[in-house]
Write a protein that holds these residues in place. Structure first.
Motif, PDB file in Angstrom:
ATOM      1  N   SER A  24       0.863  -1.106   0.037  1.00  0.00           N
ATOM      2  CA  SER A  24       0.022  -0.082  -0.008  1.00  0.00           C
ATOM      3  C   SER A  24       0.818   1.242  -0.023  1.00  0.00           C
ATOM      4  N   PRO A  25       0.733   2.106  -1.007  1.00  0.00           N
ATOM      5  CA  PRO A  25       1.415   3.290  -0.988  1.00  0.00           C
ATOM      6  C   PRO A  25       1.109   4.070   0.332  1.00  0.00           C
ATOM      7  N   SER A  26       2.342   4.233   1.306  1.00  0.00           N
ATOM      8  CA  SER A  26       2.327   4.910   2.473  1.00  0.00           C
ATOM      9  C   SER A  26       1.873   6.492   2.347  1.00  0.00           C
ATOM     10  N   THR A  27       1.051   6.927   2.934  1.00  0.00           N
ATOM     11  CA  THR A  27       0.769   8.344   3.285  1.00  0.00           C
ATOM     12  C   THR A  27       1.320   8.939   4.392  1.00  0.00           C
ATOM     13  N   HIS A  28       1.813   8.046   5.189  1.00  0.00           N
ATOM     14  CA  HIS A  28       2.586   8.517   6.684  1.00  0.00           C
ATOM     15  C   HIS A  28       3.660   7.841   6.932  1.00  0.00           C
ATOM     16  N   HIS A  29       4.822   8.233   7.447  1.00  0.00           N
ATOM     17  CA  HIS A  29       6.083   7.493   7.532  1.00  0.00           C
ATOM     18  C   HIS A  29       5.885   6.702   8.619  1.00  0.00           C
ATOM     19  N   ASP A  30       5.117   6.330   9.489  1.00  0.00           N
ATOM     20  CA  ASP A  30       5.064   5.473  10.586  1.00  0.00           C
ATOM     21  C   ASP A  30       3.847   4.521  10.426  1.00  0.00           C
ATOM     22  N   ALA A  31       3.285   4.614   8.952  1.00  0.00           N
ATOM     23  CA  ALA A  31       2.164   3.500   8.620  1.00  0.00           C
ATOM     24  C   ALA A  31       2.873   2.042   8.776  1.00  0.00           C
ATOM     25  N   PHE A  32       1.979   1.218   9.400  1.00  0.00           N
ATOM     26  CA  PHE A  32       2.306  -0.017   9.642  1.00  0.00           C
ATOM     27  C   PHE A  32       0.956  -1.269   9.591  1.00  0.00           C
ATOM     28  N   VAL A  33       1.229  -2.179   9.653  1.00  0.00           N
ATOM     29  CA  VAL A  33       0.011  -3.302   9.368  1.00  0.00           C
ATOM     30  C   VAL A  33      -0.375  -3.765  10.850  1.00  0.00           C
ATOM     31  N   SER A  34      -1.591  -3.456  11.239  1.00  0.00           N
ATOM     32  CA  SER A  34      -2.160  -3.866  12.612  1.00  0.00           C
ATOM     33  C   SER A  34      -2.832  -5.177  12.681  1.00  0.00           C
ATOM     34  N   ASP A  35      -3.639  -5.425  11.407  1.00  0.00           N
ATOM     35  CA  ASP A  35      -4.227  -6.615  11.190  1.00  0.00           C
ATOM     36  C   ASP A  35      -4.547  -6.871   9.854  1.00  0.00           C
ATOM     37  N   ILE A  36      -4.708  -8.364   9.739  1.00  0.00           N
ATOM     38  CA  ILE A  36      -4.881  -8.858   8.273  1.00  0.00           C
ATOM     39  C   ILE A  36      -6.030  -9.705   8.003  1.00  0.00           C
ATOM     40  N   LYS A  37      -7.064  -9.679   7.287  1.00  0.00           N
ATOM     41  CA  LYS A  37      -8.195 -10.932   6.933  1.00  0.00           C
ATOM     42  C   LYS A  37      -8.248 -11.154   5.716  1.00  0.00           C
ATOM     43  N   PHE A  38      -8.260 -12.618   5.356  1.00  0.00           N
ATOM     44  CA  PHE A  38      -8.649 -12.787   4.120  1.00  0.00           C
ATOM     45  C   PHE A  38     -10.074 -13.064   4.068  1.00  0.00           C
ATOM     46  N   THR A  39     -10.424 -12.604   2.629  1.00  0.00           N
ATOM     47  CA  THR A  39     -11.828 -12.888   2.337  1.00  0.00           C
ATOM     48  C   THR A  39     -11.992 -14.033   1.367  1.00  0.00           C
ATOM     49  N   HIS A  40     -13.039 -14.638   1.327  1.00  0.00           N
ATOM     50  CA  HIS A  40     -13.337 -15.923   0.396  1.00  0.00           C
ATOM     51  C   HIS A  40     -13.344 -15.626  -1.031  1.00  0.00           C
ATOM     52  N   ARG A  41     -12.700 -14.350  -1.508  1.00  0.00           N
ATOM     53  CA  ARG A  41     -12.634 -14.003  -2.919  1.00  0.00           C
ATOM     54  C   ARG A  41     -11.452 -13.887  -3.346  1.00  0.00           C
ATOM     55  N   ASN A  42     -10.538 -14.365  -2.791  1.00  0.00           N
ATOM     56  CA  ASN A  42      -9.072 -14.306  -2.901  1.00  0.00           C
ATOM     57  C   ASN A  42      -8.373 -12.999  -2.793  1.00  0.00           C
TER      58      ASN A  42
END
Length: 407
Positions: free
Chosen positions: A262-280
Motif C-alpha cells: 500500500s503506498p504509504s501516506t505516513h512515515h509511521d504506517a504499518f500493518v495492525s491486522d489482516i483478514k482474508f476474504t473468500h474472494r481471493n
C-alpha cells in the motif's frame, strides 16, 4: 519511532487486578429481556434452524442488505473485567465467547444469549502483563485456552481445573495466535521482534518457525482458500504471503509467494491486522492510514504499488493502539473496525465511505468480532466490558436475541 509505539492497548489497570483474582463462576444478568428474533416469515413459528438453513437464509436475505448493519443496537454489556479488554473471539460454532485483557484473566461466556441469565467463567492466567490474544484448543470442549501477551509468554489455561502454566517466554511481547487449518492442534504465535513460533499441542512442542529479520511483526492470517498460505504484516505497509511448506527449507524470503504494497501516506504506517476474504482478497488494517482491500488475482506491478489495491476505506483514525482488528462480515460484503474515537465504523466493500458508525467505547475500540452464524457482533476496547450488538426490533425497540442454531 517504532520502538516508541504504545506497548499496551490502554491505560494501566493494576489497581483493578484483584477484582477477579479469585477463580469464580458467576451469573450475569443481561440488560434486556430475551426473545427469539425471527428475521422473516421464513422462520416464523420455528425456534431453531439447521446450520445449513441458517447459512442459506442469511446469505440470501441478510448478508447483502445494509439494513442489517445500519440498524444494530447495543444489546448487552458484560462488565466483569478488571481493566481494558484487548481481545475477544468466538469459538467455531458461536456457542462461547472468549475474552481477555489487562486484568490477566481469561473469561469464557457461555451462549446462546437468548436466556435471561448468562453464565461465565473467569480464570486467572499465568501472565504478568496485558493479554493480547486468546485461542481455545481443538478437541478440548473449549476448556483449554491459549493466551499470549505483553510479558512475552505463551500460556495454557484449563478452564475446568483452573490450572495455568507458562509454555514459552519470548524475548519481546507476543501479540497474535493463529490456529492452522492444515494442521489441527497446531498454532502459530508471533512476537513483536519479528519471530513466528509453531506450537504443536498434540506433542507439546514449540519451535521457531519464521523470522522477518529486522522488522517488527504485527499481523498474521491464514488463507481459507489455501490452508498452506499465510499473510504477514510488519512495521511497514508491505504484506507478504508465504507458503508454509517452503519455510523450513527456504526461510523467509524463499517462502514468499506473493506480496502487496500500500503506498504509504505516513512515515509511521504499518500493518495492525489482516483478514482474508473468500474472494481471493486480503483486507488490511493499517495504523496511521486507511484500511485497504487488495485483490490477489490482479496482476502485480513493481512499478505501481496500487496495482492490486481495490480501494481504501475512509472515516476512521487508528494511531493510539497497535493491535486494532478488522473484520469481514456478511459474506464479505461489509467490513468493520474500531477507531481511536471509540466508534465501530462499517463500510460496504464497494464504497470508500462509511455506511454506519456506533459509539462502542469511551475511548478506543480494539476488537470487533462478528458471530460466525448470525448478524450479531461482539466488541471490546479500553472500557472494562464486552459489548454485544444486535438488530433492533421495530415493533418494541428491543434488540433481538441471538439466532437459535440447531446442531
Amino acid at each position: 519511532s517504532m520502538t516508541e509505539r504504545q506497548s499496551t492497548t490502554g491505560s494501566s489497570s493494576s489497581e483493578n487486578m484483584d477484582s477477579l483474582e479469585s477463580v469464580e463462576e458467576m451469573v450475569v444478568k443481561t440488560t434486556k429481556p430475551r426473545k427469539p428474533f425471527l428475521y422473516a416469515s421464513f422462520v416464523e413459528g420455528r425456534e431453531t434452524l439447521t446450520v445449513r438453513e441458517n447459512k442459506t437464509f442469511l446469505r440470501e436475505k441478510v448478508y447483502s442488505d445494509p439494513f442489517f448493519i445500519k440498524n444494530i443496537r447495543l444489546e448487552d454489556r458484560f462488565s466483569v473485567h478488571g481493566g481494558c479488554v484487548n481481545i475477544i473471539d468466538w469459538n467455531h460454532d458461536g456457542t462461547r465467547l472468549f475474552a481477555s485483557g489487562d486484568d490477566l484473566n481469561v473469561v469464557v461466556y457461555n451462549t446462546p444469549w437468548d436466556q435471561e441469565m448468562c453464565t461465565h467463567t473467569a480464570v486467572r492466567t499465568a501472565h504478568t502483563h496485558n493479554v493480547f490474544a486468546v485461542a481455545p484448543l481443538p478437541r478440548s470442549n473449549d476448556s483449554l485456552v491459549l493466551t499470549c501477551g505483553a510479558d512475552g509468554k505463551l500460556c495454557l489455561t484449563n478452564m475446568e481445573t483452573k490450572e495455568t502454566e507458562d509454555l514459552y517466554e519470548a524475548d519481546s511481547m507476543t501479540l497474535k495466535i493463529l490456529p492452522l487449518p492444515s494442521m489441527p492442534g497446531c498454532f502459530f504465535f508471533t512476537s513483536r521482534d519479528g519471530n513466528v513460533f509453531l506450537y504443536d499441542s498434540r506433542i507439546k512442542t514449540i519451535e521457531p518457525f519464521l523470522s522477518v529479520g529486522e522488522n517488527e511483526l504485527y499481523g498474521i492470517a491464514s488463507n481459507p482458500s489455501d490452508p498452506n498460505q499465510i499473510a504477514i504484516g510488519r512495521d511497514n505497509p508491505v504484506i507478504t504471503l508465504h507458503d508454509i511448506r517452503k519455510v523450513a527449507v527456504e526461510k523467509f524470503e524463499g517462502s514468499i509467494v506473493h506480496s502487496v504494497n500500500s503506498p504509504s501516506t505516513h512515515h509511521d504506517a504499518f500493518v495492525s491486522d489482516i483478514k482474508f476474504t473468500h474472494r481471493n482478497e486480503i483486507l488490511v488494517n493499517f495504523s496511521c492510514q486507511d484500511p485497504a482491500l487488495f485483490d490477489l488475482s490482479l496482476p502485480f506491478s513493481s512499478y505501481d504499488p496500487r496495482s492490486q489495491m481495490v480501494r481504501s476505506y475512509e472515516g476512521r483514525k487508528n494511531v493510539q493502539t497497535f493491535l486494532k482488528e478488522i473484520a469481514t462480515m456478511h459474506d464479505d460484503n461489509f467490513f468493520a473496525t474500531g477507531c481511536d474515537s471509540g466508534k465501530i465504523v462499517f463500510w460496504h466493500r464497494d464504497s470508500p465511505y462509511p455506511i454506519h458508525m456506533v459509539f462502542a467505547d469511551q475511548m478506543i475500540v480494539n476488537g470487533v468480532k462478528p458471530h460466525p452464524f448470525t448478524p450479531d457482533i461482539a466488541s471490546c476496547g479500553i472500557d472494562s466490558d464486552v459489548k454485544i450488538w444486535r438488530l433492533a426490533n421495530d415493533d418494541d425497540d428491543q434488540s433481538p436475541s441471538i439466532f437459535h442454531v440447531a446442531t
